[in-house]
Design a protein around this motif. Structure first.
Motif, mmCIF file in Angstrom:
data_model
loop_
_atom_site.group_PDB
_atom_site.id
_atom_site.type_symbol
_atom_site.label_atom_id
_atom_site.label_comp_id
_atom_site.label_asym_id
_atom_site.label_seq_id
_atom_site.Cartn_x
_atom_site.Cartn_y
_atom_site.Cartn_z
ATOM 1 N N GLY A 151 0.810 -1.204 0.000
ATOM 2 C CA GLY A 151 0.000 0.000 0.000
ATOM 3 C C GLY A 151 0.847 1.259 0.000
ATOM 4 N N ALA A 152 0.205 2.382 0.328
ATOM 5 C CA ALA A 152 0.902 3.667 0.271
ATOM 6 C C ALA A 152 0.192 4.678 1.160
ATOM 7 C CB ALA A 152 0.951 4.181 -1.169
ATOM 8 N N LYS A 153 0.903 5.769 1.449
ATOM 9 C CA LYS A 153 0.282 6.947 2.061
ATOM 10 C C LYS A 153 0.229 8.022 0.994
ATOM 11 C CE LYS A 153 2.426 9.511 5.207
ATOM 12 N NZ LYS A 153 2.963 9.934 6.524
ATOM 13 N N VAL A 154 -0.953 8.638 0.823
ATOM 14 C CA VAL A 154 -1.143 9.574 -0.281
ATOM 15 C C VAL A 154 -1.947 10.786 0.184
ATOM 16 C CG1 VAL A 154 -1.120 7.692 -1.974
ATOM 17 C CG2 VAL A 154 -3.295 8.483 -1.050
ATOM 18 N N THR A 155 -1.914 11.830 -0.638
ATOM 19 C CA THR A 155 -2.858 12.940 -0.518
ATOM 20 C C THR A 155 -3.623 13.031 -1.833
ATOM 21 O OG1 THR A 155 -1.258 14.581 -1.331
ATOM 22 C CG2 THR A 155 -1.359 14.216 1.059
ATOM 23 N N PHE A 156 -4.859 13.535 -1.751
ATOM 24 C CA PHE A 156 -5.694 13.701 -2.932
ATOM 25 C C PHE A 156 -6.039 15.172 -3.118
ATOM 26 C CE2 PHE A 156 -7.123 9.325 -1.496
ATOM 27 C CZ PHE A 156 -6.391 8.646 -2.458
ATOM 28 N N ASP A 157 -6.420 15.527 -4.341
ATOM 29 C CA ASP A 157 -6.785 16.921 -4.607
ATOM 30 C C ASP A 157 -8.235 17.219 -4.258
ATOM 31 O OD1 ASP A 157 -8.094 15.584 -6.621
ATOM 32 O OD2 ASP A 157 -7.330 16.837 -8.258
ATOM 33 N N LYS A 158 -8.929 16.227 -3.677
ATOM 34 C CA LYS A 158 -10.298 16.452 -3.215
ATOM 35 C C LYS A 158 -10.592 15.465 -2.096
ATOM 36 C CE LYS A 158 -12.390 13.502 -6.776
ATOM 37 N NZ LYS A 158 -13.343 13.502 -7.908
ATOM 38 N N PRO A 159 -11.569 15.760 -1.245
ATOM 39 C CA PRO A 159 -11.855 14.856 -0.122
ATOM 40 C C PRO A 159 -12.354 13.495 -0.607
ATOM 41 C CG PRO A 159 -12.870 17.020 0.204
ATOM 42 C CD PRO A 159 -12.404 16.981 -1.213
ATOM 43 N N MET A 160 -11.903 12.453 0.067
ATOM 44 C CA MET A 160 -12.357 11.098 -0.212
ATOM 45 C C MET A 160 -12.836 10.471 1.090
ATOM 46 S SD MET A 160 -11.933 10.730 -3.479
ATOM 47 C CE MET A 160 -12.044 8.949 -3.699
ATOM 48 N N LYS A 161 -13.602 9.386 0.979
ATOM 49 C CA LYS A 161 -14.192 8.753 2.150
ATOM 50 C C LYS A 161 -13.465 7.456 2.502
ATOM 51 C CE LYS A 161 -18.841 10.517 1.129
ATOM 52 N NZ LYS A 161 -20.247 10.135 0.805
ATOM 53 N N LEU A 162 -13.555 7.116 3.775
ATOM 54 C CA LEU A 162 -12.995 5.853 4.244
ATOM 55 C C LEU A 162 -13.666 4.689 3.509
ATOM 56 C CD1 LEU A 162 -10.962 4.800 6.399
ATOM 57 C CD2 LEU A 162 -12.928 4.517 7.928
ATOM 58 N N TYR A 163 -12.855 3.752 3.061
ATOM 59 C CA TYR A 163 -13.273 2.535 2.349
ATOM 60 C C TYR A 163 -13.692 2.788 0.905
ATOM 61 C CZ TYR A 163 -13.316 0.957 7.185
ATOM 62 O OH TYR A 163 -12.966 0.700 8.488
ATOM 63 N N ASP A 164 -13.497 4.023 0.406
ATOM 64 C CA ASP A 164 -13.660 4.244 -1.028
ATOM 65 C C ASP A 164 -12.596 3.457 -1.792
ATOM 66 O OD1 ASP A 164 -15.809 5.933 -0.870
ATOM 67 O OD2 ASP A 164 -14.686 7.787 -1.230
ATOM 68 N N TYR A 165 -12.936 3.066 -3.014
ATOM 69 C CA TYR A 165 -11.973 2.420 -3.904
ATOM 70 C C TYR A 165 -11.566 3.394 -4.999
ATOM 71 C CZ TYR A 165 -12.733 -2.278 -2.005
ATOM 72 O OH TYR A 165 -12.782 -3.381 -1.196
ATOM 73 N N ILE A 166 -10.314 3.315 -5.398
ATOM 74 C CA ILE A 166 -9.807 4.123 -6.500
ATOM 75 C C ILE A 166 -8.888 3.254 -7.356
ATOM 76 C CG2 ILE A 166 -9.879 6.285 -5.181
ATOM 77 C CD1 ILE A 166 -6.781 6.001 -4.907
ATOM 78 N N ILE A 167 -8.649 3.711 -8.568
ATOM 79 C CA ILE A 167 -7.567 3.151 -9.381
ATOM 80 C C ILE A 167 -6.441 4.174 -9.361
ATOM 81 C CG2 ILE A 167 -6.829 2.448 -11.682
ATOM 82 C CD1 ILE A 167 -9.727 1.560 -12.179
ATOM 83 N N LEU A 168 -5.303 3.780 -8.818
ATOM 84 C CA LEU A 168 -4.169 4.687 -8.644
ATOM 85 C C LEU A 168 -3.126 4.431 -9.730
ATOM 86 C CD1 LEU A 168 -2.930 6.847 -6.689
ATOM 87 C CD2 LEU A 168 -1.749 4.935 -5.574
ATOM 88 N N GLU A 169 -2.606 5.510 -10.297
ATOM 89 C CA GLU A 169 -1.516 5.432 -11.273
ATOM 90 C C GLU A 169 -0.266 6.050 -10.649
ATOM 91 O OE1 GLU A 169 -2.337 6.484 -15.397
ATOM 92 O OE2 GLU A 169 -4.437 6.800 -14.850
#
Length: 226
Positions: A151-169
């Motif tokens: 895994g990783a520690k990241v920041t996003f350019d908008k708020p996200m919710k706990l347990y959301d799924y994303i595709i990360l590049e």
């Protein structure tokens, strides 16, 4: 050598020519190690005699790494590689997988529950590529702060919710890691910046090896500065 905590039948990762292969320890004596032929994606690989390789393995909750030289090939019941026994072993504490500081600009795509189910059920990277390339797909910015093979520690350019799924590049040197990820924790750092801990959900062995290789390279650079 004292401190070599390898055993016969231990599984190891072997790095040669910027590629990571699998092998198994076959025998150990006072001066040399014997390992099985290097394997990657079901194919055997035979580096020339005299080649330098790097062997990585996990023991006692530590990641161990050393460089050695291929001295000869022998044929018993199976083909084997004879290498020098190491004089120096680098050791790093293991937290499930080694996590290293890795600051890089990245991208991410939000995915629906239905899409997540399809990806996890079929394990097909084509589904991920279809999501990324579909018309009207929204691409958002992320910054990876640290990275491990889980895994990783990241920041996003908008708020996200706990347990959301994303595709990360994530750019890894000259390659691109594309992986389904799940947000498993949300924190604020000392500057009140929101950071997200994510787990990689469908990481294949080849991509995991890419991350391990990058992690070891970073740790070697850090150890040289100490």
């Amino acid at each position: 050598m004292k401190g070599l905590d390898l055993q016969v039948n231990s599984h190891i990762n072997v790095t040669y020519d910027k590629q990571v292969f699998k092998s198994v320890i076959q025998s150990i004596d006072e001066e040399k190690l014997t390992i099985g032929l290097l394997m990657k994606e079901g194919n055997f690989f035979i580096p020339p005699i005299g080649s330098e390789i790097e062997i990585n393995y996990i023991s006692n909750l530590r990641v161990n790494s050393f460089k050695t030289i291929i001295r000869e090939y022998i044929k018993d019941n199976i083909n084997l590689i004879v290498v020098d026994k190491p004089k120096v072993i680098e050791r790093y504490q293991r937290r499930r997988f080694v996590r290293v500081n890795f600051l890089v600009d990245s991208k991410f795509h939000e995915v629906s529950k239905e899409e997540v189910s399809k990806i996890l059920e079929k394990g097909d990277t084509k589904i991920i590529n279809d999501i990324i390339n579909r018309s009207g797909n929204e691409v958002s910015s992320a910054k990876v702060l640290d990275l491990s093979a889980c895994g990783a520690k990241v920041t996003f350019d908008k708020p996200m919710k706990l347990y959301d799924y994303i595709i990360l590049e994530v750019p890894l040197n000259d390659q691109l890691l594309i992986v389904l990820s799940k947000i498993v924790c949300i924190n604020k750092d000392e500057s009140n910046r929101v950071t997200y801990g994510i787990n990689f959900e469908n990481l294949n062995e080849r991509d995991r090896d890419k991350i391990i290789k990058v992690s070891f390279a970073i740790m070697r650079q850090l150890s040289k500065r100490l």
